[in-house]
Design a protein around this motif. Structure first.
Motif, PDB file in Angstrom:
ATOM      1  N   TRP A  36       7.762  -6.197   8.678  1.00 13.71           N
ATOM      2  CA  TRP A  36       7.453  -6.500   7.153  1.00 13.71           C
ATOM      3  C   TRP A  36       6.939  -5.269   5.909  1.00 13.71           C
ATOM      4  CZ3 TRP A  36       6.106 -10.980   4.594  1.00 13.71           C
ATOM      5  CH2 TRP A  36       6.826 -12.161   5.658  1.00 13.71           C
ATOM      6  N   THR A  37       7.801  -5.062   4.717  1.00  8.75           N
ATOM      7  CA  THR A  37       7.420  -4.231   3.603  1.00  8.75           C
ATOM      8  C   THR A  37       6.298  -4.984   2.466  1.00  8.75           C
ATOM      9  OG1 THR A  37       9.376  -5.042   2.274  1.00  8.75           O
ATOM     10  CG2 THR A  37       9.547  -3.469   4.226  1.00  8.75           C
ATOM     11  N   PRO A  38       6.186  -4.320   1.752  1.00 16.12           N
ATOM     12  CA  PRO A  38       5.051  -4.389   0.539  1.00 16.12           C
ATOM     13  C   PRO A  38       5.768  -5.542  -0.541  1.00 16.12           C
ATOM     14  CG  PRO A  38       5.107  -1.941   0.679  1.00 16.12           C
ATOM     15  CD  PRO A  38       5.571  -2.180   1.746  1.00 16.12           C
ATOM     16  N   ALA A  39       7.201  -5.026  -1.169  1.00 12.35           N
ATOM     17  CA  ALA A  39       7.639  -5.651  -1.835  1.00 12.35           C
ATOM     18  C   ALA A  39       8.446  -7.659  -0.229  1.00 12.35           C
ATOM     19  CB  ALA A  39       9.376  -5.644  -1.376  1.00 12.35           C
ATOM     20  N   MET A  40       8.377  -7.758   0.962  1.00 12.51           N
ATOM     21  CA  MET A  40       8.206  -8.874   0.904  1.00 12.51           C
ATOM     22  C   MET A  40       7.045  -9.645   1.607  1.00 12.51           C
ATOM     23  SD  MET A  40      10.485  -7.341   5.028  1.00 12.51           S
ATOM     24  CE  MET A  40      10.603  -9.011   5.640  1.00 12.51           C
ATOM     25  N   PHE A  41       5.675  -8.843   1.774  1.00  6.32           N
ATOM     26  CA  PHE A  41       4.581  -9.542   1.414  1.00  6.32           C
ATOM     27  C   PHE A  41       4.330 -10.352  -0.200  1.00  6.32           C
ATOM     28  CE2 PHE A  41       2.970  -7.188   4.970  1.00  6.32           C
ATOM     29  CZ  PHE A  41       2.404  -8.100   5.670  1.00  6.32           C
ATOM     30  N   LEU A  75       4.947  -0.266  10.086  1.00  4.37           N
ATOM     31  CA  LEU A  75       3.360   0.362  10.028  1.00  4.37           C
ATOM     32  C   LEU A  75       3.826   1.987   8.526  1.00  4.37           C
ATOM     33  CD1 LEU A  75       1.582  -0.108  10.932  1.00  4.37           C
ATOM     34  CD2 LEU A  75       2.228   1.459  13.350  1.00  4.37           C
ATOM     35  N   PRO A  76       5.254   2.841   9.682  1.00  3.56           N
ATOM     36  CA  PRO A  76       5.125   3.642   8.389  1.00  3.56           C
ATOM     37  C   PRO A  76       5.067   3.090   6.645  1.00  3.56           C
ATOM     38  CG  PRO A  76       6.801   3.740  10.072  1.00  3.56           C
ATOM     39  CD  PRO A  76       6.599   2.431  10.488  1.00  3.56           C
ATOM     40  N   VAL A  77       5.444   2.070   6.506  1.00  2.04           N
ATOM     41  CA  VAL A  77       5.505   2.079   5.268  1.00  2.04           C
ATOM     42  C   VAL A  77       3.972   1.385   4.702  1.00  2.04           C
ATOM     43  CG1 VAL A  77       6.594   0.492   3.460  1.00  2.04           C
ATOM     44  CG2 VAL A  77       7.642   1.940   5.490  1.00  2.04           C
ATOM     45  N   ILE A  78       3.615   0.818   5.757  1.00  2.00           N
ATOM     46  CA  ILE A  78       2.419  -0.140   5.206  1.00  2.00           C
ATOM     47  C   ILE A  78       1.405   1.024   5.881  1.00  2.00           C
ATOM     48  CG2 ILE A  78       1.048  -2.108   5.721  1.00  2.00           C
ATOM     49  CD1 ILE A  78       3.170  -3.246   4.642  1.00  2.00           C
ATOM     50  N   PHE A  81      -0.735   2.137   2.532  1.00  3.09           N
ATOM     51  CA  PHE A  81      -1.720   0.958   1.501  1.00  3.09           C
ATOM     52  C   PHE A  81      -2.986   0.576   2.990  1.00  3.09           C
ATOM     53  CE2 PHE A  81       2.451   0.115   0.437  1.00  3.09           C
ATOM     54  CZ  PHE A  81       2.057  -0.104  -1.088  1.00  3.09           C
ATOM     55  N   MET A  82      -2.841   0.861   4.240  1.00  2.69           N
ATOM     56  CA  MET A  82      -3.860   1.055   4.925  1.00  2.69           C
ATOM     57  C   MET A  82      -4.735   1.784   4.707  1.00  2.69           C
ATOM     58  SD  MET A  82      -2.579  -0.544   8.766  1.00  2.69           S
ATOM     59  CE  MET A  82      -1.889  -1.807   8.827  1.00  2.69           C
ATOM     60  N   GLY A  85      -6.864   1.409   1.215  1.00  2.00           N
ATOM     61  CA  GLY A  85      -7.141  -0.110   1.255  1.00  2.00           C
ATOM     62  C   GLY A  85      -6.184  -0.364  -0.481  1.00  2.00           C
ATOM     63  N   GLN A  86      -5.455  -0.026  -0.391  1.00  2.00           N
ATOM     64  CA  GLN A  86      -4.304  -0.716  -1.776  1.00  2.00           C
ATOM     65  C   GLN A  86      -4.245  -2.392  -1.288  1.00  2.00           C
ATOM     66  OE1 GLN A  86      -1.394   1.747  -2.929  1.00  2.00           O
ATOM     67  NE2 GLN A  86      -0.998   0.166  -4.250  1.00  2.00           N
ATOM     68  N   LYS A  87      -3.936  -2.906  -2.344  1.00  2.00           N
ATOM     69  CA  LYS A  87      -3.288  -4.822  -1.615  1.00  2.00           C
ATOM     70  C   LYS A  87      -1.927  -4.384  -1.711  1.00  2.00           C
ATOM     71  CE  LYS A  87      -7.617  -7.612  -1.669  1.00  2.00           C
ATOM     72  NZ  LYS A  87      -8.883  -6.235  -2.180  1.00  2.00           N
ATOM     73  N   VAL A  88      -1.014  -5.043  -0.712  1.00  2.00           N
ATOM     74  CA  VAL A  88      -0.040  -5.467  -1.165  1.00  2.00           C
ATOM     75  C   VAL A  88       0.790  -6.513  -1.791  1.00  2.00           C
ATOM     76  CG1 VAL A  88       0.356  -4.203   1.560  1.00  2.00           C
ATOM     77  CG2 VAL A  88       0.585  -6.174   1.174  1.00  2.00           C
TER      78      VAL A  88
END
Length: 271
Positions: A36-41, A75-78, A81-82, A85-88
């Motif tokens: 999963w990547t931000p774009a997919m979420f 995980l390296p991309v997400i 964000f963790m 605290g930024q939301k995807v």
């Protein structure tokens, strides 16, 4: 069943297809085991929002392209964000995990999930956020966040104990160990296990059966179950009379009576 499989970009995508009243929502990044990547979420949230907003769509079916449902987060991309605290997912959309995250809509229409191959972390949380799950007998599950110094925040800490009891939930949440489809069925994380390759057909069959029922009654029934779980029995019971009265005065309720008298299947419109 055959589904169109558009070629995804490197960051993956969510590919949607409409079949009758069913919205097929496909996780599409098979080259990376659907990580999963931000774009997919964001695209997944947009697909869930589309399901709720388009009247002709009555049921969603979450599935995956390739051999696996998902290996989890890229995980390296997400990770960034963790840390921040930024939301995807942009606020205001339907949040696919459906546990009432502030700033997001709750899904009202039912979701069926078809799971196969590897189904790790976010994959388990997405299927637990669905209403009915069909799993291939070859599926492999793991809620392994603790192995990466992460806490599951997609609903596993809520729904695993709800479905399986605290001890079974802790077994899987605190070890991160892999488990098979038989264990997922024992813990009520999935509702059906079928031979590998049949999971999508069976999930679609269930989705079509749901789509054939009165849409307003399906939504009302689903929401009443969730209200009982989340707010308690008294809150759910308080809705019985007003919701039943609203349904009884609908066009579909009249059609239900006619079909009963005429001994034929009902033809519901959602009105």
């Amino acid at each position: 069943m055959q589904i169109d499989h558009p070629s995804p970009p490197p960051e993956g995508c969510i590919s949607c297809e409409v079949r009758g009243h069913v919205l097929l929502i496909g996780i599409n990044r098979p080259a990376k085991r659907n990580g999963w990547t931000p774009a997919m979420f964001q695209q997944l949230a947009e697909a869930y929002t589309r399901l709720d907003d388009e009247p002709e769509l009555r049921v969603g079916l979450l599935h995956a392209f390739g051999e696996h449902f998902t290996a989890g987060l890229d995980l390296p991309v997400i990770a960034e964000f963790m840390k921040s605290g930024q939301k995807v997912i942009p606020a205001g959309l339907v949040e696919p995990h459906d546990y009432g995250l502030p700033g997001y809509r709750r899904r009202t229409k039912p979701m069926v999930a078809a799971v196969k191959g590897i189904c790790f972390t976010v994959g388990i949380e997405l299927m637990l956020g669905a209403d009915i799950v069909v799993a291939a007998d070859s599926s492999c599950f793991a809620q392994m966040e603790v192995q990466r110094c992460i806490m599951p925040t997609g609903g596993a800490t809520l729904r695993m104990p709800e479905r399986a009891g605290v001890g079974n939930a802790m077994l899987h949440l605190l070890t991160g160990d892999a488990f098979d489809a038989a264990e997922a069925l024992r813990c009520h994380f999935v509702q059906k296990v079928v031979p590998a390759g049949q999971e999508l057909d069976e999930a679609f069959r269930i989705a079509e059966r749901i789509a054939a029922q009165a849409p307003q009654a399906v939504v009302a029934t689903r929401l009443n179950v969730l209200k009982a779980i989340e707010l308690g029995q008294a809150a759910a019971v308080a809705d019985f009379i007003p919701v039943q009265q609203r349904l009884a005065n609908s066009e579909d309720a009249a059609e239900g009576v006619r079909s009963f008298i005429e001994k034929r299947p009902a033809r519901f419109t959602g009105r």
